[in-house]
Design a protein around this motif. Structure first.
Motif, PDB file in Angstrom:
ATOM      1  N   LYS A 117       9.628   4.563   4.670  1.00 25.42           N
ATOM      2  CA  LYS A 117       8.574   3.552   4.565  1.00 25.42           C
ATOM      3  C   LYS A 117       7.302   3.942   5.332  1.00 25.42           C
ATOM      4  O   LYS A 117       6.335   3.204   5.341  1.00 25.42           O
ATOM      5  CB  LYS A 117       9.086   2.215   5.108  1.00 25.42           C
ATOM      6  CG  LYS A 117      10.361   1.742   4.457  1.00 25.42           C
ATOM      7  CD  LYS A 117      10.081   0.716   3.405  1.00 25.42           C
ATOM      8  CE  LYS A 117      11.369   0.103   2.906  1.00 25.42           C
ATOM      9  NZ  LYS A 117      11.703   0.515   1.579  1.00 25.42           N
ATOM     10  N   PRO A 119       3.785   5.091   6.365  1.00 22.94           N
ATOM     11  CA  PRO A 119       2.545   5.153   5.580  1.00 22.94           C
ATOM     12  C   PRO A 119       2.167   6.602   5.258  1.00 22.94           C
ATOM     13  O   PRO A 119       2.254   7.481   6.116  1.00 22.94           O
ATOM     14  CB  PRO A 119       1.498   4.513   6.490  1.00 22.94           C
ATOM     15  CG  PRO A 119       2.271   3.671   7.446  1.00 22.94           C
ATOM     16  CD  PRO A 119       3.582   4.377   7.636  1.00 22.94           C
ATOM     17  N   ASP A 141      -0.067   5.403   0.262  1.00 19.93           N
ATOM     18  CA  ASP A 141      -0.723   4.182   0.743  1.00 19.93           C
ATOM     19  C   ASP A 141      -2.242   4.310   0.739  1.00 19.93           C
ATOM     20  O   ASP A 141      -2.945   3.300   0.762  1.00 19.93           O
ATOM     21  CB  ASP A 141      -0.243   3.860   2.164  1.00 19.93           C
ATOM     22  CG  ASP A 141       1.239   3.566   2.186  1.00 19.93           C
ATOM     23  OD1 ASP A 141       1.618   2.469   1.746  1.00 19.93           O
ATOM     24  OD2 ASP A 141       2.012   4.450   2.606  1.00 19.93           O
ATOM     25  N   ASP A 142      -2.730   5.539   0.741  1.00 17.09           N
ATOM     26  CA  ASP A 142      -4.172   5.780   0.713  1.00 17.09           C
ATOM     27  C   ASP A 142      -4.389   7.158   0.114  1.00 17.09           C
ATOM     28  O   ASP A 142      -3.464   7.980   0.040  1.00 17.09           O
ATOM     29  CB  ASP A 142      -4.761   5.691   2.124  1.00 17.09           C
ATOM     30  CG  ASP A 142      -6.266   5.458   2.141  1.00 17.09           C
ATOM     31  OD1 ASP A 142      -6.892   5.434   1.052  1.00 17.09           O
ATOM     32  OD2 ASP A 142      -6.818   5.297   3.234  1.00 17.09           O
ATOM     33  N   ARG A 156      -9.162   5.773   8.393  1.00 18.63           N
ATOM     34  CA  ARG A 156      -8.115   5.454   7.412  1.00 18.63           C
ATOM     35  C   ARG A 156      -6.732   5.530   8.052  1.00 18.63           C
ATOM     36  O   ARG A 156      -5.865   4.704   7.786  1.00 18.63           O
ATOM     37  CB  ARG A 156      -8.207   6.382   6.200  1.00 18.63           C
ATOM     38  CG  ARG A 156      -9.387   6.069   5.298  1.00 18.63           C
ATOM     39  CD  ARG A 156      -9.512   7.112   4.191  1.00 18.63           C
ATOM     40  NE  ARG A 156     -10.632   6.843   3.344  1.00 18.63           N
ATOM     41  CZ  ARG A 156     -10.539   6.353   2.110  1.00 18.63           C
ATOM     42  NH1 ARG A 156      -9.355   6.071   1.596  1.00 18.63           N
ATOM     43  NH2 ARG A 156     -11.620   6.149   1.387  1.00 18.63           N
ATOM     44  N   ALA A 159      -6.330   2.424  10.070  1.00 18.98           N
ATOM     45  CA  ALA A 159      -6.093   1.268   9.197  1.00 18.98           C
ATOM     46  C   ALA A 159      -4.643   1.253   8.715  1.00 18.98           C
ATOM     47  O   ALA A 159      -4.003   0.188   8.691  1.00 18.98           O
ATOM     48  CB  ALA A 159      -7.054   1.300   8.010  1.00 18.98           C
ATOM     49  N   LEU A 160      -4.110   2.402   8.350  1.00 19.64           N
ATOM     50  CA  LEU A 160      -2.707   2.466   7.916  1.00 19.64           C
ATOM     51  C   LEU A 160      -1.763   2.086   9.047  1.00 19.64           C
ATOM     52  O   LEU A 160      -0.742   1.425   8.832  1.00 19.64           O
ATOM     53  CB  LEU A 160      -2.362   3.863   7.403  1.00 19.64           C
ATOM     54  CG  LEU A 160      -2.965   4.255   6.059  1.00 19.64           C
ATOM     55  CD1 LEU A 160      -2.720   5.732   5.763  1.00 19.64           C
ATOM     56  CD2 LEU A 160      -2.412   3.388   4.947  1.00 19.64           C
ATOM     57  N   ARG A 162      -2.280  -0.016  11.362  1.00 19.79           N
ATOM     58  CA  ARG A 162      -2.342  -1.459  11.658  1.00 19.79           C
ATOM     59  C   ARG A 162      -1.458  -2.277  10.720  1.00 19.79           C
ATOM     60  O   ARG A 162      -1.186  -3.430  10.987  1.00 19.79           O
ATOM     61  CB  ARG A 162      -3.785  -1.969  11.539  1.00 19.79           C
ATOM     62  CG  ARG A 162      -4.669  -1.558  12.673  1.00 19.79           C
ATOM     63  CD  ARG A 162      -5.978  -2.302  12.652  1.00 19.79           C
ATOM     64  NE  ARG A 162      -6.755  -2.118  11.440  1.00 19.79           N
ATOM     65  CZ  ARG A 162      -7.747  -1.225  11.298  1.00 19.79           C
ATOM     66  NH1 ARG A 162      -8.047  -0.425  12.298  1.00 19.79           N
ATOM     67  NH2 ARG A 162      -8.405  -1.130  10.165  1.00 19.79           N
ATOM     68  N   ARG A 163      -1.029  -1.711   9.633  1.00 17.18           N
ATOM     69  CA  ARG A 163      -0.229  -2.460   8.643  1.00 17.18           C
ATOM     70  C   ARG A 163       1.134  -2.813   9.169  1.00 17.18           C
ATOM     71  O   ARG A 163       1.754  -2.197   9.930  1.00 17.18           O
ATOM     72  CB  ARG A 163      -0.080  -1.669   7.355  1.00 17.18           C
ATOM     73  CG  ARG A 163      -1.386  -1.524   6.636  1.00 17.18           C
ATOM     74  CD  ARG A 163      -1.157  -0.832   5.343  1.00 17.18           C
ATOM     75  NE  ARG A 163      -2.431  -0.697   4.659  1.00 17.18           N
ATOM     76  CZ  ARG A 163      -2.564  -0.080   3.521  1.00 17.18           C
ATOM     77  NH1 ARG A 163      -1.539   0.449   2.918  1.00 17.18           N
ATOM     78  NH2 ARG A 163      -3.733   0.006   2.952  1.00 17.18           N
TER      79      ARG A 163
END
Length: 163
Positions: A117, A119, A141-142, A156, A159-160, A162-163
């Protein structure tokens, strides 16, 4: 070991003062030097797996991510055993789509099939809209296209995380 601080003045259109820190290891041990280096790591350092076969790109990314305070492991490719046993240990995985043994798209599909799982960010020269859609549908995921801004890559990654 002792930390020595040396004032240094740089001349350009105006005088700018800065300080250079010099490590004097003549009286210390390698362990003490490693302790200082480890203490400089950020508390929020992420463990990042970079799967990239291009040496120049890998070197640039590893250096930049480490300078940003992260821990980076590098692989040129990956096999199923590696994915099952090690990929779960990372906070973020960065994957190139064009790898020598197995393409990045298939690699990401395998990771997701193994239940990983973590990112995943694709970092690749394949920048067509269909390429990006395939990457995201494969489990990415990006998706960031080369050439890229290093600052954007770091944002980026953050940001990933922080998910």
């Amino acid at each position: 070991m002792r930390l020595a601080s040396t004032p240094k003045t740089q001349r350009s259109s105006s005088a700018v003062k800065s300080r250079t820190i010099r490590l004097d290891t003549t009286s210390g041990s390698q362990c003490a030097l490693e302790a200082v280096a480890n203490s400089l790591l950020r508390e929020d350092a992420m463990k990042i797996l970079l799967i990239e076969d291009d040496e120049k790109t890998s070197t640039f990314l590893i250096r930049g991510l480490k300078e940003s305070g992260h821990i980076v492991d590098h692989a040129i490719g990956a096999n199923a055993s590696f994915l099952e046993n090690r990929a779960r240990q990372y906070d973020i995985i960065i994957v190139d789509r064009m790898l020598p043994e197995i393409d990045g798209l298939t690699l990401v599909k395998l990771m997701r099939r193994f239940g990983i799982k973590t990112p995943i960010l694709f970092l690749t020269t394949m920048g067509g809209i269909n390429d990006r859609i395939e990457g995201l549908n494969a489990g990415g995921d990006d998706y960031l296209v080369k050439p890229f801004s290093f600052i954007e890559l770091v944002d980026r990654i953050n940001a990933l995380a922080r998910r």
